[in-house]
Write an enzyme that holds these catalytic residues in place. Structure first.
Site, PDB file in Angstrom:
ATOM      1  N   ASN A  64      -3.593   6.095  -2.139  1.00 17.29           N
ATOM      2  CA  ASN A  64      -3.409   6.148  -0.678  1.00 17.29           C
ATOM      3  C   ASN A  64      -2.812   7.470  -0.203  1.00 17.29           C
ATOM      4  O   ASN A  64      -3.011   7.853   0.948  1.00 17.29           O
ATOM      5  CB  ASN A  64      -2.553   4.970  -0.197  1.00 17.29           C
ATOM      6  CG  ASN A  64      -3.361   3.689  -0.164  1.00 17.29           C
ATOM      7  OD1 ASN A  64      -4.593   3.730  -0.118  1.00 17.29           O
ATOM      8  ND2 ASN A  64      -2.697   2.555  -0.201  1.00 17.29           N
ATOM      9  N   SER A 120       0.825  -1.217   0.000  1.00 19.23           N
ATOM     10  CA  SER A 120       0.000   0.000   0.000  1.00 19.23           C
ATOM     11  C   SER A 120       0.851   1.255   0.000  1.00 19.23           C
ATOM     12  O   SER A 120       0.368   2.333  -0.330  1.00 19.23           O
ATOM     13  CB  SER A 120      -0.877   0.045   1.254  1.00 19.23           C
ATOM     14  OG  SER A 120      -1.759  -1.040   1.289  1.00 19.23           O
ATOM     15  N   HIS A 143      -0.566  -2.643  -7.529  1.00 14.28           N
ATOM     16  CA  HIS A 143      -1.382  -2.342  -6.351  1.00 14.28           C
ATOM     17  C   HIS A 143      -2.870  -2.438  -6.675  1.00 14.28           C
ATOM     18  O   HIS A 143      -3.413  -1.607  -7.405  1.00 14.28           O
ATOM     19  CB  HIS A 143      -1.019  -0.930  -5.845  1.00 14.28           C
ATOM     20  CG  HIS A 143      -1.697  -0.557  -4.575  1.00 14.28           C
ATOM     21  ND1 HIS A 143      -2.072   0.724  -4.265  1.00 14.28           N
ATOM     22  CD2 HIS A 143      -2.075  -1.317  -3.514  1.00 14.28           C
ATOM     23  CE1 HIS A 143      -2.647   0.739  -3.077  1.00 14.28           C
ATOM     24  NE2 HIS A 143      -2.653  -0.483  -2.601  1.00 14.28           N
ATOM     25  N   GLU A 187      -2.873   0.143  -9.664  1.00 15.69           N
ATOM     26  CA  GLU A 187      -1.753   1.077  -9.827  1.00 15.69           C
ATOM     27  C   GLU A 187      -0.506   0.265 -10.168  1.00 15.69           C
ATOM     28  O   GLU A 187      -0.163  -0.676  -9.435  1.00 15.69           O
ATOM     29  CB  GLU A 187      -1.496   1.860  -8.528  1.00 15.69           C
ATOM     30  CG  GLU A 187      -2.566   2.882  -8.206  1.00 15.69           C
ATOM     31  CD  GLU A 187      -2.327   3.589  -6.864  1.00 15.69           C
ATOM     32  OE1 GLU A 187      -2.722   4.751  -6.742  1.00 15.69           O
ATOM     33  OE2 GLU A 187      -1.774   2.968  -5.928  1.00 15.69           O
TER      34      GLU A 187
END
Ligand code: CAA
Ligand code: NAD
Length: 289
Positions: free
Chosen positions: A190, A119, A140, A152
């Site tokens: 994030n 993350s 991701h 991602e």
């Protein structure tokens, strides 16, 4: 090279969802865990999802059987020697991930791609322990992996163009939309999402509103599918804390600093939905609501 076989390490919330998604898309999938109990749990989650989809009539019983035939569990990383792509989805801890990448680099043939679902951790620190730094990238996924449409692709300063383009192709075959991000803590999503969730905790800690009202505010006022506390429980409080620590380390803005309550929740072993104990089922008498 065309990717046909996929290995997923870690059969938790994300690894099981990624393995499920890859098997549904036609890949031959091997899922690894640390012990039989956790492996069984991960495999049950995958099989349970197909039962749910078949029960709802979204897939046929034949399709469910076909998907089941494409995924296998193992406790032996040596079995990853025939994998074209390995996706790491273990706990959000850099030392653990680096140890795993070192092992995978010895087992998986040179030239194959090693990817991390982290993350927030720097992908380059995982690439650095391998002899194939151009073939290491972030991949991701978002929770729940079989449903969320984004992936991602995280490109380090050493990731090759070929690796990015093969991962882009792979993500597309899973029915996902890939976006490419630089190797900075939190990548795209994030970097924005974590401080938002931390702000909600601070708002609650400061007694500005109840958890339920904060959640209703964001769901009904902004159309978000979940409020921040529902999402925190869903993502995992441990994962959120570790990701926040990393984002704060690289960007020491107060908005990225993990609030004390989040630390206390993790110290208390309250990880959210994954262990049935999060913000939403704190003991009524604890006063946390
Ligand atoms: N496999 C395939 N399909 C699945 C599935 C699975 N494992 N689980 C659910 N689905 C499908 C369901 O069948 C359903 O499809 P239909 O509408 O066709 O029946 C659909 O997904 C929605 O599921 P539900 O009806 O059970 O639930 P819902 O409508 O309440 O939606 C949700 C659930 C998709 C999770 C929604 O609440 C949501 O989008 N929440 C926000 C999630 C989010 O923000 N995720 C990102 C977290 S951050 C992150 O992941 C990054 C990080 O590094 C921490
Ligand atoms: P989780 O705690 O649900 O699962 C992690 C699993 O990895 C555990 O079952 C553990 O037994 C297993 N594991 C640990 N070390 C291992 C090893 N050496 N070999 C094999 N298995 C091992 O965590 P999660 O939520 O699935 O997160 C996994 C990764 O994905 C983390 O890096 C996290 O930051 C990232 N991520 C999480 C989310 C989310 O919403 N939870 C979303 C995107 C990315």
């Amino acid at each position: 090279m065309a990717i046909k076989t996929v290995g997923v390490v870690g059969g938790g919330l994300m690894g099981s969802g990624i393995a499920q998604t890859a098997a549904q898309a036609g890949y031959d999938v091997l899922l690894a865990e640390v012990n039989q109990e956790l492996l069984d749990r991960g495999m049950r989650r995958v099989h349970g999802a197909w039962e749910m989809l078949s029960g709802k009539g979204r897939i046929t019983a034949d399709q469910a059987a076909e998907y089941r035939g494409r995924i296998r569990g193992t406790l032996e990383l040596n079995e990853f020697a025939d994998r074209d792509l390995v996706i790491e989805a273990i706990v959000e801890n850099l030392d653990a991930k680096r140890a795993l990448f070192r092992t995978l680099d010895e087992i998986v043939p040179a030239g194959r791609i090693l990817a991390s679902n982290t993350s927030s951790l720097p992908i380059i620190e995982m690439a650095a322990v391998t002899q194939r730094q151009d073939r290491v990238a972030g991949l991701h996924f978002f929770n729940p992996a079989p449903v969320m449409k984004l992936v991602e692709i995280v490109r380090t300063i050493l990731t090759s163009e070929e690796t990015v383009s093969e991962l882009r192709e792979f993500a597309t075959t899973l029915g996902k939309t890939p976006v490419v991000a630089k190797d900075t803590a939190g990548f795209i999503v994030n970097f924005l999402l974590i401080p938002y969730m931390l702000s909600a905790i601070r708002m609650y800690e400061n007694g500005l509103a109840t958890m339920r009202d904060i959640d209703s505010g964001m769901k009904l006022g902004c159309g978000y599918p979940m409020g921040p506390f529902e999402l925190l429980d869903y993502v995992g409080l441990d994962t959120t804390l570790y990701a926040a620590e990393q984002i704060y380390k690289e960007n020491p803005d107060p908005a990225n600093a993990p609030p004390t309550l989040l630390r206390r929740m993790v110290q208390a072993g309250r990880y959210g939905k994954k262990n049935g104990k999060g913000f939403y089922n704190l003991d009524e008498t604890s006063g946390a609501r």
